[in-house]
Design a protein around this motif. Sequence first.
Motif, PDB file in Angstrom:
ATOM      1  N   ILE A   9      18.312  33.963 -79.068  1.00 22.52           N
ATOM      2  CA  ILE A   9      17.766  33.529 -77.788  1.00 22.52           C
ATOM      3  C   ILE A   9      16.823  32.361 -78.048  1.00 22.52           C
ATOM      4  CG2 ILE A   9      16.350  34.172 -75.801  1.00 22.52           C
ATOM      5  CD1 ILE A   9      17.258  37.087 -76.375  1.00 22.52           C
ATOM      6  N   PRO A  10      17.182  31.158 -77.602  1.00 19.39           N
ATOM      7  CA  PRO A  10      16.271  30.027 -77.799  1.00 19.39           C
ATOM      8  C   PRO A  10      15.219  29.983 -76.690  1.00 19.39           C
ATOM      9  CG  PRO A  10      18.290  29.268 -76.793  1.00 19.39           C
ATOM     10  CD  PRO A  10      18.454  30.749 -77.041  1.00 19.39           C
ATOM     11  N   PHE A  32       8.467  37.234 -86.440  1.00 20.33           N
ATOM     12  CA  PHE A  32       9.038  36.040 -87.054  1.00 20.33           C
ATOM     13  C   PHE A  32      10.044  35.418 -86.103  1.00 20.33           C
ATOM     14  CE2 PHE A  32      12.291  33.933 -89.676  1.00 20.33           C
ATOM     15  CZ  PHE A  32      11.480  32.922 -90.189  1.00 20.33           C
ATOM     16  N   ALA A  33       9.734  34.211 -85.671  1.00 20.14           N
ATOM     17  CA  ALA A  33      10.620  33.433 -84.803  1.00 20.14           C
ATOM     18  C   ALA A  33      10.422  31.973 -85.196  1.00 20.14           C
ATOM     19  CB  ALA A  33      10.280  33.661 -83.336  1.00 20.14           C
ATOM     20  N   PRO A  34      11.344  31.413 -85.948  1.00 21.86           N
ATOM     21  CA  PRO A  34      11.142  30.070 -86.479  1.00 21.86           C
ATOM     22  C   PRO A  34      11.207  28.980 -85.409  1.00 21.86           C
ATOM     23  CG  PRO A  34      13.347  30.833 -86.986  1.00 21.86           C
ATOM     24  CD  PRO A  34      12.623  31.990 -86.356  1.00 21.86           C
ATOM     25  N   ALA A  35      10.431  27.931 -85.656  1.00 21.63           N
ATOM     26  CA  ALA A  35      10.479  26.738 -84.813  1.00 21.63           C
ATOM     27  C   ALA A  35      11.656  25.886 -85.284  1.00 21.63           C
ATOM     28  CB  ALA A  35       9.182  25.954 -84.933  1.00 21.63           C
ATOM     29  N   VAL A  48      11.873  27.672 -80.186  1.00 20.34           N
ATOM     30  CA  VAL A  48      11.654  28.802 -81.074  1.00 20.34           C
ATOM     31  C   VAL A  48      12.885  29.674 -80.922  1.00 20.34           C
ATOM     32  CG1 VAL A  48      10.261  30.873 -81.415  1.00 20.34           C
ATOM     33  CG2 VAL A  48       9.147  28.687 -80.955  1.00 20.34           C
ATOM     34  N   ARG A  49      13.384  30.140 -82.046  1.00 19.30           N
ATOM     35  CA  ARG A  49      14.616  30.920 -82.022  1.00 19.30           C
ATOM     36  C   ARG A  49      14.310  32.397 -82.259  1.00 19.30           C
ATOM     37  NH1 ARG A  49      18.742  28.800 -86.005  1.00 19.30           N
ATOM     38  NH2 ARG A  49      17.309  29.741 -87.478  1.00 19.30           N
ATOM     39  N   LEU A  50      14.595  33.200 -81.247  1.00 21.66           N
ATOM     40  CA  LEU A  50      14.464  34.651 -81.357  1.00 21.66           C
ATOM     41  C   LEU A  50      15.824  35.224 -81.710  1.00 21.66           C
ATOM     42  CD1 LEU A  50      12.502  35.391 -78.058  1.00 21.66           C
ATOM     43  CD2 LEU A  50      11.557  35.038 -80.345  1.00 21.66           C
ATOM     44  N   THR A  51      15.829  36.239 -82.543  1.00 20.98           N
ATOM     45  CA  THR A  51      17.071  36.929 -82.856  1.00 20.98           C
ATOM     46  C   THR A  51      16.852  38.414 -82.620  1.00 20.98           C
ATOM     47  OG1 THR A  51      17.581  35.286 -84.548  1.00 20.98           O
ATOM     48  CG2 THR A  51      18.846  37.336 -84.599  1.00 20.98           C
ATOM     49  N   LEU A  52      17.572  38.954 -81.657  1.00 18.96           N
ATOM     50  CA  LEU A  52      17.469  40.379 -81.360  1.00 18.96           C
ATOM     51  C   LEU A  52      18.428  41.148 -82.255  1.00 18.96           C
ATOM     52  CD1 LEU A  52      17.212  40.273 -77.487  1.00 18.96           C
ATOM     53  CD2 LEU A  52      15.388  40.340 -79.196  1.00 18.96           C
ATOM     54  N   ARG A  53      17.980  42.339 -82.646  1.00 18.81           N
ATOM     55  CA  ARG A  53      18.790  43.174 -83.518  1.00 18.81           C
ATOM     56  C   ARG A  53      18.901  44.570 -82.930  1.00 18.81           C
ATOM     57  NH1 ARG A  53      14.460  42.038 -87.182  1.00 18.81           N
ATOM     58  NH2 ARG A  53      14.317  44.302 -87.283  1.00 18.81           N
ATOM     59  N   ALA A  54      19.937  45.272 -83.307  1.00 20.78           N
ATOM     60  CA  ALA A  54      20.177  46.622 -82.792  1.00 20.78           C
ATOM     61  C   ALA A  54      19.124  47.620 -83.250  1.00 20.78           C
ATOM     62  CB  ALA A  54      21.565  47.101 -83.220  1.00 20.78           C
ATOM     63  N   ASP A  55      18.436  47.331 -84.362  1.00 21.19           N
ATOM     64  CA  ASP A  55      17.454  48.289 -84.867  1.00 21.19           C
ATOM     65  C   ASP A  55      16.063  48.118 -84.257  1.00 21.19           C
ATOM     66  OD1 ASP A  55      16.970  45.876 -86.217  1.00 21.19           O
ATOM     67  OD2 ASP A  55      16.248  46.901 -88.014  1.00 21.19           O
ATOM     68  N   LEU A  56      15.883  47.180 -83.343  1.00 25.50           N
ATOM     69  CA  LEU A  56      14.595  47.019 -82.678  1.00 25.50           C
ATOM     70  C   LEU A  56      14.366  48.187 -81.724  1.00 25.50           C
ATOM     71  CD1 LEU A  56      14.608  43.205 -81.833  1.00 25.50           C
ATOM     72  CD2 LEU A  56      13.382  44.356 -83.672  1.00 25.50           C
ATOM     73  N   GLU A  57      13.135  48.636 -81.691  1.00 24.79           N
ATOM     74  CA  GLU A  57      12.784  49.731 -80.793  1.00 24.79           C
ATOM     75  C   GLU A  57      12.054  49.172 -79.581  1.00 24.79           C
ATOM     76  OE1 GLU A  57      10.965  52.997 -82.819  1.00 24.79           O
ATOM     77  OE2 GLU A  57      12.394  52.875 -84.477  1.00 24.79           O
TER      78      GLU A  57
END
Length: 72
Positions: A9-10, A32-35, A48-57
Amino acid sequence: SKGVPTPIIPIITGTPSSAMALAQHLRRRGLFAPAIRPPTVPQRAARVRLTLRADLEDHDVSALIDALRSHL
C-alpha cells in the motif's frame, strides 16, 4: 482496468522530505515502512510503502493507524 491485488500500500507524500519524515516517524513507533523517492519513482511522487502481512494482528494494524493519525 483494476490492478492485481497486492499487499503493498503506497502512501503518496509528494516530496522526498515528507516521505522521509513519515518513514522516520513510523520507525520511531516500531513500524518499518521505507520511503521510496526519486529516481525510483517520478518527481512529486515520493511515498512510503506499507506491506501488509497475514500474520499481523489487530493491535499491529491499530498501532499503524494511530501512528499515521499522529503524523497528520
